[in-house]
Write a protein that holds these residues in place. Structure first.
Motif, PDB file in Angstrom:
ATOM      1  N   GLN A   1       0.448  19.017   4.500  1.00 57.72           N
ATOM      2  CA  GLN A   1      -0.034  17.876   4.083  1.00 57.72           C
ATOM      3  C   GLN A   1       0.675  17.328   3.004  1.00 57.72           C
ATOM      4  OE1 GLN A   1      -2.842  16.284   5.039  1.00 57.72           O
ATOM      5  NE2 GLN A   1      -3.044  17.819   6.881  1.00 57.72           N
ATOM      6  N   VAL A   2       0.664  15.855   2.868  1.00 61.90           N
ATOM      7  CA  VAL A   2       1.807  15.330   1.722  1.00 61.90           C
ATOM      8  C   VAL A   2       1.164  15.988   0.318  1.00 61.90           C
ATOM      9  CG1 VAL A   2       2.031  13.065   0.551  1.00 61.90           C
ATOM     10  CG2 VAL A   2       2.064  13.237   2.936  1.00 61.90           C
TER      11      VAL A   2
ATOM     12  N   ASN B   1       1.383  11.154  13.738  1.00 60.94           N
ATOM     13  CA  ASN B   1       0.587   9.743  13.207  1.00 60.94           C
ATOM     14  C   ASN B   1       0.847   8.760  14.288  1.00 60.94           C
ATOM     15  OD1 ASN B   1      -0.684  10.480  10.601  1.00 60.94           O
ATOM     16  ND2 ASN B   1       1.451  11.197  10.008  1.00 60.94           N
ATOM     17  N   LEU B   2       2.182   8.807  14.568  1.00 61.06           N
ATOM     18  CA  LEU B   2       2.576   7.558  15.718  1.00 61.06           C
ATOM     19  C   LEU B   2       1.890   7.765  16.944  1.00 61.06           C
ATOM     20  CD1 LEU B   2       4.786   7.363  13.364  1.00 61.06           C
ATOM     21  CD2 LEU B   2       6.235   6.397  15.185  1.00 61.06           C
ATOM     22  N   VAL B   3       1.922   9.075  17.370  1.00 55.44           N
ATOM     23  CA  VAL B   3       1.167   9.513  18.642  1.00 55.44           C
ATOM     24  C   VAL B   3      -0.367   8.750  18.715  1.00 55.44           C
ATOM     25  CG1 VAL B   3      -0.019  11.390  19.948  1.00 55.44           C
ATOM     26  CG2 VAL B   3       2.504  11.411  19.304  1.00 55.44           C
ATOM     27  N   ARG B   4      -1.072   9.222  17.609  1.00 54.82           N
ATOM     28  CA  ARG B   4      -2.343   8.486  17.409  1.00 54.82           C
ATOM     29  C   ARG B   4      -2.460   6.987  17.462  1.00 54.82           C
ATOM     30  NH1 ARG B   4      -3.409  11.450  13.828  1.00 54.82           N
ATOM     31  NH2 ARG B   4      -3.066  10.338  11.965  1.00 54.82           N
ATOM     32  N   ILE B   5      -1.623   6.519  16.661  1.00 57.36           N
ATOM     33  CA  ILE B   5      -1.563   4.963  16.438  1.00 57.36           C
ATOM     34  C   ILE B   5      -1.264   4.442  18.196  1.00 57.36           C
ATOM     35  CG2 ILE B   5      -0.271   2.867  15.738  1.00 57.36           C
ATOM     36  CD1 ILE B   5       0.055   4.554  13.133  1.00 57.36           C
ATOM     37  N   PHE B   6      -0.219   4.800  18.623  1.00 52.65           N
ATOM     38  CA  PHE B   6      -0.041   4.142  19.831  1.00 52.65           C
ATOM     39  C   PHE B   6      -0.989   4.660  20.958  1.00 52.65           C
ATOM     40  CE2 PHE B   6       4.883   5.001  18.895  1.00 52.65           C
ATOM     41  CZ  PHE B   6       5.019   3.791  18.213  1.00 52.65           C
TER      42      PHE B   6
ATOM     43  N   ASN C   1       0.956  -1.113  -0.157  1.00 52.17           N
ATOM     44  CA  ASN C   1      -0.025   0.007   0.070  1.00 52.17           C
ATOM     45  C   ASN C   1       0.774   1.321   0.015  1.00 52.17           C
ATOM     46  OD1 ASN C   1      -3.012  -0.802   0.559  1.00 52.17           O
ATOM     47  ND2 ASN C   1      -1.808  -2.384   1.957  1.00 52.17           N
ATOM     48  N   ALA C   2       2.154   1.279   0.061  1.00 53.50           N
ATOM     49  CA  ALA C   2       2.926   2.529  -0.007  1.00 53.50           C
ATOM     50  C   ALA C   2       2.830   3.383  -1.049  1.00 53.50           C
ATOM     51  CB  ALA C   2       4.419   2.109   0.204  1.00 53.50           C
ATOM     52  N   ALA C   3       2.415   4.413  -0.803  1.00 52.67           N
ATOM     53  CA  ALA C   3       2.071   5.538  -2.055  1.00 52.67           C
ATOM     54  C   ALA C   3       3.251   5.722  -2.838  1.00 52.67           C
ATOM     55  CB  ALA C   3       1.308   6.679  -1.261  1.00 52.67           C
ATOM     56  N   MET C   4       3.191   6.218  -4.103  1.00 49.40           N
ATOM     57  CA  MET C   4       4.467   6.619  -4.908  1.00 49.40           C
ATOM     58  C   MET C   4       4.417   7.988  -4.389  1.00 49.40           C
ATOM     59  SD  MET C   4       4.148   4.670  -8.507  1.00 49.40           S
ATOM     60  CE  MET C   4       5.589   5.225  -9.003  1.00 49.40           C
TER      61      MET C   4
ATOM     62  N   ALA D   1       6.375   2.787   7.662  1.00 52.33           N
ATOM     63  CA  ALA D   1       4.929   2.281   7.611  1.00 52.33           C
ATOM     64  C   ALA D   1       3.956   2.884   8.635  1.00 52.33           C
ATOM     65  CB  ALA D   1       4.962   0.818   7.790  1.00 52.33           C
ATOM     66  N   LEU D   2       4.384   3.027   9.694  1.00 57.61           N
ATOM     67  CA  LEU D   2       3.493   3.499  10.624  1.00 57.61           C
ATOM     68  C   LEU D   2       3.060   5.010  10.311  1.00 57.61           C
ATOM     69  CD1 LEU D   2       5.279   2.532  14.116  1.00 57.61           C
ATOM     70  CD2 LEU D   2       2.878   1.737  13.083  1.00 57.61           C
ATOM     71  N   MET D   3       3.848   5.941   9.906  1.00 60.58           N
ATOM     72  CA  MET D   3       3.772   7.269   9.365  1.00 60.58           C
ATOM     73  C   MET D   3       2.469   6.976   8.120  1.00 60.58           C
ATOM     74  SD  MET D   3       7.186   9.694   9.449  1.00 60.58           S
ATOM     75  CE  MET D   3       7.929   8.469   8.454  1.00 60.58           C
ATOM     76  N   GLU D   4       2.834   6.111   7.389  1.00 59.80           N
ATOM     77  CA  GLU D   4       1.745   6.044   6.314  1.00 59.80           C
ATOM     78  C   GLU D   4       0.279   5.282   6.693  1.00 59.80           C
ATOM     79  OE1 GLU D   4       1.687   5.643   1.805  1.00 59.80           O
ATOM     80  OE2 GLU D   4       2.614   6.814   3.296  1.00 59.80           O
ATOM     81  N   LEU D   5       0.542   4.483   7.577  1.00 59.69           N
ATOM     82  CA  LEU D   5      -0.744   4.040   8.346  1.00 59.69           C
ATOM     83  C   LEU D   5      -1.527   5.131   8.893  1.00 59.69           C
ATOM     84  CD1 LEU D   5      -2.358   1.109   8.665  1.00 59.69           C
ATOM     85  CD2 LEU D   5      -1.154   1.403  11.104  1.00 59.69           C
ATOM     86  N   GLY D   6      -0.935   5.953   9.682  1.00 58.04           N
ATOM     87  CA  GLY D   6      -1.497   7.043  10.369  1.00 58.04           C
ATOM     88  C   GLY D   6      -2.265   8.262   9.442  1.00 58.04           C
ATOM     89  N   ARG D   7      -1.454   8.051   8.328  1.00 60.66           N
ATOM     90  CA  ARG D   7      -1.944   9.162   7.237  1.00 60.66           C
ATOM     91  C   ARG D   7      -3.148   8.760   6.439  1.00 60.66           C
ATOM     92  NH1 ARG D   7      -0.947  10.384   1.783  1.00 60.66           N
ATOM     93  NH2 ARG D   7       0.222   8.681   1.591  1.00 60.66           N
ATOM     94  N   THR D   8      -3.239   7.297   6.038  1.00 64.88           N
ATOM     95  CA  THR D   8      -4.122   6.829   5.059  1.00 64.88           C
ATOM     96  C   THR D   8      -5.445   5.773   5.985  1.00 64.88           C
ATOM     97  OG1 THR D   8      -2.895   5.054   4.814  1.00 64.88           O
ATOM     98  CG2 THR D   8      -2.527   6.818   3.755  1.00 64.88           C
TER      99      THR D   8
END
Length: 380
Positions: free
Chosen positions: A47-48, A149-154, A16-19, A204-211
């Motif tokens: 934003q990205v 993003n990681l703060v939200r996931i954790f 799922n990694a965005a280009m 991956a965690l940054m991407e997960l939090g973003r998407t």
């Protein structure tokens, strides 16, 4: 996080990694530390989707740290224009010059970013997160990162009812042991990074939090971490992370567009509430019920006797750091040429403002900040 969950995270990321222009096709490939530094700094508070084009243009003009170090602040601001938080651009330039100067002294060429956290965090504008990103993504070291993003996931994964910015007494980890709130989050970040694949876990965690693990409407059904997520298991994802009190402060004021008889605009780079150190329009605070006409504060920049006309040109809204700005725009046309302009005191404009005059046709380049450009758009 358990190894099987991290394995699922890696597998999800590979699919799922965005280009992105700063992300290599081979996710296992080491990266240029300069490129990591620039992209991660741009991505702070931005934003990205916004950063993509800025990053491409930046890297075309400043492809390496030595090219950047030779640039001046005015040009750097032009390429940063629109990204906001201009202290980031100023610190980028300072760091580039510092790294290149150190490389010359130590006879290390070409210049490159340091390889230790201590050295990186000693550079202007590089904090714990950016240092960790450079060491992890570029050098593949087992270094942790911690962003929003990681703060939200954790917070969701471990059901943490506190934020890293909370007071220490609020911070309890999953064992119930009291510890500093920031340290509790960093502890989980270091656990994730304690692996040869730390670089992939972090990104991956940054991407997960973003998407997927988004602030609103998280897509838990598509999350590789859902099997171990406490908030998901308890049906409480909306409760984590806990809401943060807004730090925004309202600011109301006036931006002056002072135009001389020979078509030049007044720019100042000091003595202003915002944007210190860069060319901006004069601006000052006033109440919502300020009287019409020329405010007394404005006469520090011109002599009222030399005013041909003034025109209210509407207002605009803008955000700078924690300030929520509502600013009216006042266009002041003078009868004197720029070289003859003085303040109402009859003396030259106060040196504290570091005033200069720019040609109207050069305004878009001279005022490399969206605050001034919004004001100018109301006038011309």
């Amino acid at each position: 996080m358990e190894s099987n969950i991290l394995k699922r995270l890696r597998e999800w990321f590979k699919k799922n990694a965005a280009m992105l222009p700063w992300r290599p096709t081979d996710l296992d490939a080491p990266r240029d530390p300069y490129a990591v530094w620039i992209s991660e700094t741009m991505l702070q508070q931005t934003q990205v989707a916004t950063v993509r084009d800025y990053y491409i243009k930046w890297m075309k003009r400043f492809p390496d740290i030595e090219t950047l170090a030779k640039a001046n602040e005015e040009e750097v601001f032009r390429y940063w224009q629109g990204l906001g938080y201009y202290s980031r651009a100023r610190n980028i330039l300072r760091t580039a010059k510092t790294v290149c100067e150190q490389a010359v002294r130590q006879a290390h060429r070409p210049a490159t970013m340091p390889r230790t956290r201590k050295e990186l965090e000693a550079l202007p504008g590089i904090g714990a997160y950016t240092a960790g990103a450079i060491l992890s993504l570029a050098y593949h070291q087992r270094e942790a990162i911690l962003d929003g993003n990681l703060v939200r996931i954790f917070a969701r994964f471990y059901a943490l009812d506190f934020l890293p910015t909370d007071k220490a007494s609020a911070g309890k980890n999953t064992t119930g042991k009291n510890e500093g709130c920031a340290e509790a989050y960093w502890k989980y970040a270091r656990e994730v990074a304690d692996s040869p694949k730390a670089y992939m876990h972090n990104e991956a965690l940054m991407e997960l939090g973003r998407t997927v693990c988004k602030s609103k409407n998280p897509e838990c059904a598509n999350c590789p971490l859902s099997g171990g997520c406490r908030a998901f298991a308890e049906g409480r994802t909306g409760e984590f992370p806990p809401k943060r009190k807004s730090a925004q402060r309202e600011w109301r004021g006036t931006a002056l567009v002072v135009e001389s008889a020979d078509g030049k605009l007044l720019a100042v780079s000091a003595g202003q509430p915002f944007l210190a150190g860069q060319a901006t329009l004069p601006h000052f605070e006033h109440s919502r019920n300020a009287t019409a006409g020329i405010p007394a504060e404005a006469e520090a920049y011109f002599n009222a006797d030399n005013v041909v006309h003034t025109r209210e040109c509407g207002s605009f809204r803008h955000n700078i750091t924690v300030h929520k700005i509502e600013c009216r725009v006042l266009h002041v046309k003078l009868s004197t040429k720029a070289s003859k302009c003085v303040a109402s005191s009859g003396k030259k404009i106060d040196p504290q403002f570091n005033a200069t005059w720019v040609k109207k046709e050069d305004a878009a380049k001279a005022f490399a900040n969206s605050f001034s450009l919004k004001a100018l758009k109301n006038v011309f």
